[in-house]
Write a protein that holds these residues in place. Structure first.
Motif, PDB file in Angstrom:
ATOM      1  N   ARG A 591       5.946   7.123  -2.040  1.00 10.18           N
ATOM      2  CA  ARG A 591       5.947   6.562  -0.680  1.00 10.18           C
ATOM      3  C   ARG A 591       4.522   6.177  -0.266  1.00 10.18           C
ATOM      4  O   ARG A 591       4.287   5.102   0.294  1.00 10.18           O
ATOM      5  N   LEU A 592       3.557   7.071  -0.543  1.00 11.07           N
ATOM      6  CA  LEU A 592       2.174   6.809  -0.122  1.00 11.07           C
ATOM      7  C   LEU A 592       1.556   5.657  -0.901  1.00 11.07           C
ATOM      8  O   LEU A 592       0.819   4.840  -0.342  1.00 11.07           O
ATOM      9  N   ARG A 593       1.857   5.565  -2.180  1.00  6.20           N
ATOM     10  CA  ARG A 593       1.317   4.442  -2.966  1.00  6.20           C
ATOM     11  C   ARG A 593       1.883   3.118  -2.447  1.00  6.20           C
ATOM     12  O   ARG A 593       1.158   2.115  -2.342  1.00  6.20           O
ATOM     13  N   GLU A 594       3.156   3.111  -2.123  1.00  3.36           N
ATOM     14  CA  GLU A 594       3.776   1.891  -1.579  1.00  3.36           C
ATOM     15  C   GLU A 594       3.120   1.495  -0.264  1.00  3.36           C
ATOM     16  O   GLU A 594       2.795   0.318  -0.041  1.00  3.36           O
ATOM     17  N   ALA A 595       2.886   2.476   0.620  1.00  5.11           N
ATOM     18  CA  ALA A 595       2.287   2.184   1.923  1.00  5.11           C
ATOM     19  C   ALA A 595       0.855   1.670   1.762  1.00  5.11           C
ATOM     20  O   ALA A 595       0.441   0.735   2.455  1.00  5.11           O
ATOM     21  N   PRO A 607     -10.162   3.169   8.530  1.00  3.74           N
ATOM     22  CA  PRO A 607     -10.251   4.500   7.900  1.00  3.74           C
ATOM     23  C   PRO A 607      -9.426   5.565   8.609  1.00  3.74           C
ATOM     24  O   PRO A 607      -8.970   6.513   7.969  1.00  3.74           O
ATOM     25  N   ASN A 608      -9.237   5.422   9.943  1.00  7.97           N
ATOM     26  CA  ASN A 608      -8.534   6.485  10.673  1.00  7.97           C
ATOM     27  C   ASN A 608      -7.109   6.693  10.185  1.00  7.97           C
ATOM     28  O   ASN A 608      -6.547   7.776  10.342  1.00  7.97           O
ATOM     29  N   LEU A 609      -6.490   5.671   9.573  1.00  2.29           N
ATOM     30  CA  LEU A 609      -5.151   5.830   9.000  1.00  2.29           C
ATOM     31  C   LEU A 609      -5.185   5.959   7.486  1.00  2.29           C
ATOM     32  O   LEU A 609      -4.421   6.718   6.901  1.00  2.29           O
ATOM     33  N   LEU A 610      -6.066   5.220   6.846  1.00  3.84           N
ATOM     34  CA  LEU A 610      -6.068   5.197   5.384  1.00  3.84           C
ATOM     35  C   LEU A 610      -6.614   6.488   4.779  1.00  3.84           C
ATOM     36  O   LEU A 610      -6.146   6.933   3.725  1.00  3.84           O
ATOM     37  N   LEU A 611      -7.617   7.101   5.425  1.00  3.27           N
ATOM     38  CA  LEU A 611      -8.180   8.335   4.857  1.00  3.27           C
ATOM     39  C   LEU A 611      -7.148   9.466   4.800  1.00  3.27           C
ATOM     40  O   LEU A 611      -7.007  10.122   3.756  1.00  3.27           O
ATOM     41  N   PRO A 612      -6.388   9.747   5.902  1.00  2.00           N
ATOM     42  CA  PRO A 612      -5.345  10.779   5.783  1.00  2.00           C
ATOM     43  C   PRO A 612      -4.298  10.444   4.721  1.00  2.00           C
ATOM     44  O   PRO A 612      -3.826  11.339   4.004  1.00  2.00           O
ATOM     45  N   LYS A 614      -4.703   8.756   1.938  1.00  2.00           N
ATOM     46  CA  LYS A 614      -5.275   9.028   0.614  1.00  2.00           C
ATOM     47  C   LYS A 614      -5.376  10.535   0.358  1.00  2.00           C
ATOM     48  O   LYS A 614      -5.179  10.998  -0.774  1.00  2.00           O
ATOM     49  N   ALA A 615      -5.681  11.292   1.423  1.00  2.00           N
ATOM     50  CA  ALA A 615      -5.757  12.752   1.273  1.00  2.00           C
ATOM     51  C   ALA A 615      -4.389  13.326   0.907  1.00  2.00           C
ATOM     52  O   ALA A 615      -4.285  14.200   0.033  1.00  2.00           O
ATOM     53  N   TYR A 616      -3.344  12.850   1.565  1.00  2.00           N
ATOM     54  CA  TYR A 616      -2.007  13.343   1.240  1.00  2.00           C
ATOM     55  C   TYR A 616      -1.553  12.864  -0.141  1.00  2.00           C
ATOM     56  O   TYR A 616      -0.798  13.560  -0.827  1.00  2.00           O
TER      57      TYR A 616
END
Length: 813
Positions: A591-595, A607-612, A614-616
């Motif tokens: 799911r995260l790779r698709e997003a 970064p405020n959305l992409l960093l979390p 990538k962390a997950y």
């Protein structure tokens, strides 16, 4: 069969067909005492179908497949009491043709039945139509039993097709019109089908119908083969003259059956109701009272008075009152599809005029609307200009607001750094509270802007006061603006959530959603839906939350070209992946790779959305023991997060938490302890002791002490975290049970006795509820405790635990 009513025989045969052998034998024995002739007829049909019956020595032989030299039988498609149909193929040069091969069963048919079968073959040979399954071959098998082969239709019966595909009203009418056209072609060849029903109409994968089974068809003017031929009809679709035994019945029989098929496709029920009693059904068919219009039982939208008239005309009891032919019925269905006047309603007063208006309503409406537009245009233009002016005023007011915000401060204060942005914002809120010159809607917009800025600075209580004042102003307006008011409630819900007031947050967002149901404000709706899902998640309502996130995704996917749509999409995918991590980390990773791919394709790089995210993503890899793959991603994310977030920011805490987990599983407990201690100190300095993420950090800090071999420190820290979970009503949650297991393990290492070993064993009974890295790390706890009990009176130290953790890691890598 000539002395027995066919319908009774058929009903008994179908009922017995579903029974097991013992029950079937008992029922036949009972029937024998009641009606010997009927029992014998049913026996012959069951025998022909190859079913077990007492004293039937040759049942298997009679059920054997036919032997036809040029065909290879693939499988049986169906059977009845008199014959079977096979899917077969034959070779035609270098091509293979599939056919439906129908065979008469030896010994099961009378001479008249055989003649009827051969006549069906002759009739099919003379019919060539795109909606009739054409005859391709015929003859006799090795045993002399006749067969015929038609084009194989890989489809499903008409009623099943329209139900499974949820066909709309137009698609259903088109199908019936095509079948009627096929029947009209047969009529022109002097053939009456006499058994039209959904089971004899298959719809192929291309959506086109095919008419089958001319087994009881008759050439017009031809004499009946037997005096019982009428009994071979399907009663539910039989015309009154068929039921009465009128052998002279012509094309009107098929018109009537088409009317029944049409009625059922429109309503899902028979024109006579759902009766299984043959006597009651016969009485209903012969009853001269009018049939209930299909619109009364409609199961599909769009049934109008024209369709009612068409269906009821086809179903009239007297043949001469129906459509004169199937072609006439097909033509009227075509008129309905084209929205033209239908012949079934010819003669109704005013009908033609109403139809004219209905067909040309755009032109009629245009003439009326054009006159209204001349008057309305001036009003609308004036309103639009006022709206533009209002937006301009709002924008100017906002610009003036932020300009005056800093002008209000004394130069001496700003030069010495003695006034902060927070203080200026708080002063501006008080100034707006006292302002009576600006319009309420403008003041509300400025207050919400101040709220957003205060919230960014962590001053949620002061921001909430600004939101409350904005809501009060918007509520006081004589003519309320639902979209603006909903936006204010959305901001107030966010304030309440950040202040730890979950019930209040849910109440405010609920009020926003009620207002948004009445207006078109897609961006605000996305935010509100996202909030509602997050709050349900926090309340432990996982299913409600997941459904909410899915709704957000459905809306956001249609608005990925807008900033709000992209943000909502990424936020929803992140929240769903967090839920997936508890169940299946591989799904979360996908799911995260698709997003992230969607974000990259859309050029989104916030970064405020992409960093979390990538962390997950790195966390999902850790949970799957892909530590080598997770390590560089985690390190890069942590570097970027330190540059982007402030020291006390919750998202920086989430990223540090995930990285510290990786460090622990890598055997770097000391590094994890340093990261977590620094993080906890930063949050304490920011005066946010109730922050849930802080307690997550403290829990992991207890695990780090455990991994480092600091048994008593681990117990102290984990017991504090466990008490916090109990205070929040989560003392029996999986996370709390994992804390208990860690505490039991630390006690075993401090005092390795059978008693502490037993405590750990009890705690480990809940391991089935754990997820992620806890599952595979905890497997070593019991083994190490057992070894300590058996070999040592003091702990083994951390080296063995780290070594075993690395062994799991290398195996996964």
């Amino acid at each position: 069969m000539t002395d027995v009513d066919y319908q009774r025989c058929k009903d008994r045969f179908l009922a017995l067909l579903e029974m097991d052998a013992a029950e079937r034998d008992a029922q036949l024995h009972t029937l024998q005492s009641e009606d010997a002739a009927l029992a014998e007829a049913v026996r012959r049909q069951l025998e022909a179908a190859g079913l077990h019956l007492p004293a039937l020595d040759q049942a298997d032989a009679q059920a054997a497949p036919p032997a036809i030299a040029q065909y290879r039988l693939l499988r049986e498609l169906g059977r009845g009491g008199m014959g079977r149909v096979w899917l077969a193929e034959r070779q035609l040069g270098d091509a293979t043709q599939k056919v439906a091969l129908k065979q008469i069963l030896p010994g099961a048919w009378t001479t008249a039945d055989r003649r009827r079968f051969e006549r069906e073959r002759r009739i099919l040979a003379g019919l060539e139509h795109p909606y009739i399954a054409a005859l391709v071959d015929g003859g006799t098998d090795a045993d002399g039993a006749p067969y015929l082969a038609t084009v194989y239709v890989d489809g499903e019966r008409l009623d099943d097709y329209v139900g499974r595909h949820r066909c709309d009203i137009s698609a259903r009418i088109q199908l019936v019109a095509k079948v009627a056209a096929a029947v009209a072609h047969a009529h022109r060849q002097m053939v009456v089908h006499r058994d039209l029903k959904p089971a004899n109409i298959l719809v192929g994968a291309d959506g086109e119908p095919k008419l089958l089974d001319f087994g009881i068809a008759r050439l017009l003017g031809e004499e009946a083969l037997t005096q019982t031929q009428n009994s071979r009809m399907t009663l539910r679709y039989a015309a009154p003259e068929q039921v009465r035994g009128d052998e002279a019945g012509g094309v009107a029989i098929d018109v009537y059956a088409l009317g029944v098929v049409l009625y059922e496709l429109l309503t899902g029920v028979s024109p006579y109701g759902e009766t299984s009693n043959p006597s009651a059904l016969i009485a209903a068919i012969l009853d001269e009272s009018a049939t209930v219009p299909p619109s009364t039982h409609a199961t599909v939208a769009g049934i109008d008075a024209d369709l009612d008239a068409i269906a009821l005309r086809a179903l009239r009891k007297r043949p001469h009152e129906r459509y004169a032919s199937a072609e006439a019925l097909a033509a009227d269905l075509g008129r309905w599809l084209r929205r033209e006047p239908v012949e079934a309603r010819r003669g109704e007063r005013g009908y033609r005029v109403r139809t004219f208006i209905r067909r040309r309503w755009p032109w009629v409406a245009a003439a009326v609307v054009l006159a209204a537009l001349i008057t309305w245009h001036t009003i609308a233009l004036d309103r639009q200009l006022r709206e533009v002016q209002r937006e301009r005023d709002h924008a100017q007011a906002l610009a003036d607001y932020f300009g005056e915000l800093f002008m209000a401060a004394r130069p001496a204060d700003t030069e010495r750094g003695e006034v902060s942005a927070r203080e200026l914002l708080e002063r501006s809120v008080e100034k707006l509270r006292a302002d009576t010159k600006q319009a309420p809607q403008t003041r509300a917009a400025l207050l919400l802007a101040a709220n957003a800025a205060l919230s960014q600075l962590g001053r949620h209580k002061e921001g909430a006061a600004a939101s409350d004042l904005a809501i009060e102003l918007l509520e006081s307006m004589p003519q309320k603006d639902p979209a603006a008011l909903a936006g204010a409630y959305v901001e107030r819900a966010s304030d309440a959530y950040k202040l730890g007031d979950l019930p209040g947050a849910r109440r405010y967002v609920g009020q926003a959603l009620e207002l948004l149901a009445t207006v078109d404000a897609p961006d605000t709706l996305l935010t509100a839906q996202q909030q509602a899902a997050v709050y349900a998640d926090d309340a432990g309502e996982s299913a409600v939350a997941r459904a909410g996130y899915e709704r957000v995704l459905a809306i956001a996917r249609t608005r990925l070209d807008t900033p709000r749509g992209m943000r909502s999409y990424l936020s929803a995918q992140t929240n769903l992946s967090i839920a997936d991590l508890r169940i299946d980390s591989a799904i979360a990773e996908k799911r995260l790779r698709e997003a992230l791919e969607v974000a990259a394709a859309g050029g989104y790089d916030a970064p405020n959305l992409l960093l979390p995210m990538k962390a997950y993503l790195a966390r999902s890899l850790v949970n799957q023991r892909k530590l080598t793959e997770a390590r560089p991603l985690h390190e890069a994310v942590l570097r970027e997060a330190r540059e982007f977030y402030g020291p006390g920011d919750p998202w920086l805490g989430v990223i540090i938490f995930h990285y510290a987990t990786l460090a622990l599983l890598d055997g770097r407990a000391a590094e994890a302890i340093g990261l977590l201690d620094a993080r906890i100190a930063d949050v304490d300095a920011a005066q946010m002791p109730g922050n849930d993420s802080l307690w997550s950090d403290r829990g992991l800090r207890g695990t780090a002490a455990l991994m480092h071999g600091d048994w008593q420190d681990a117990i102290t820290r984990l017991e504090a975290v466990l008490e916090r979970r109990r205070q929040r009503g989560r003392g029996n949650a999986p996370a709390a049970r994992f804390d208990m297991a860690q505490i039991a393990y630390a006690r075993c290492r401090l005092d390795p006795t059978p008693a502490t070993r037993a405590q750990l064993a009890e705690a480990m009974t809940y391991a089935k509820d754990w997820s992620g890295w806890a599952v595979w790390l905890a497997k070593d706890l019991t083994a190490l405790c057992d070894k300590a009990v058996g070999e040592f009176r003091i702990g083994m130290g951390t080296a063995e635990l780290v070594r075993r953790s690395k062994r799991h890691t290398s195996a996964a890598d």
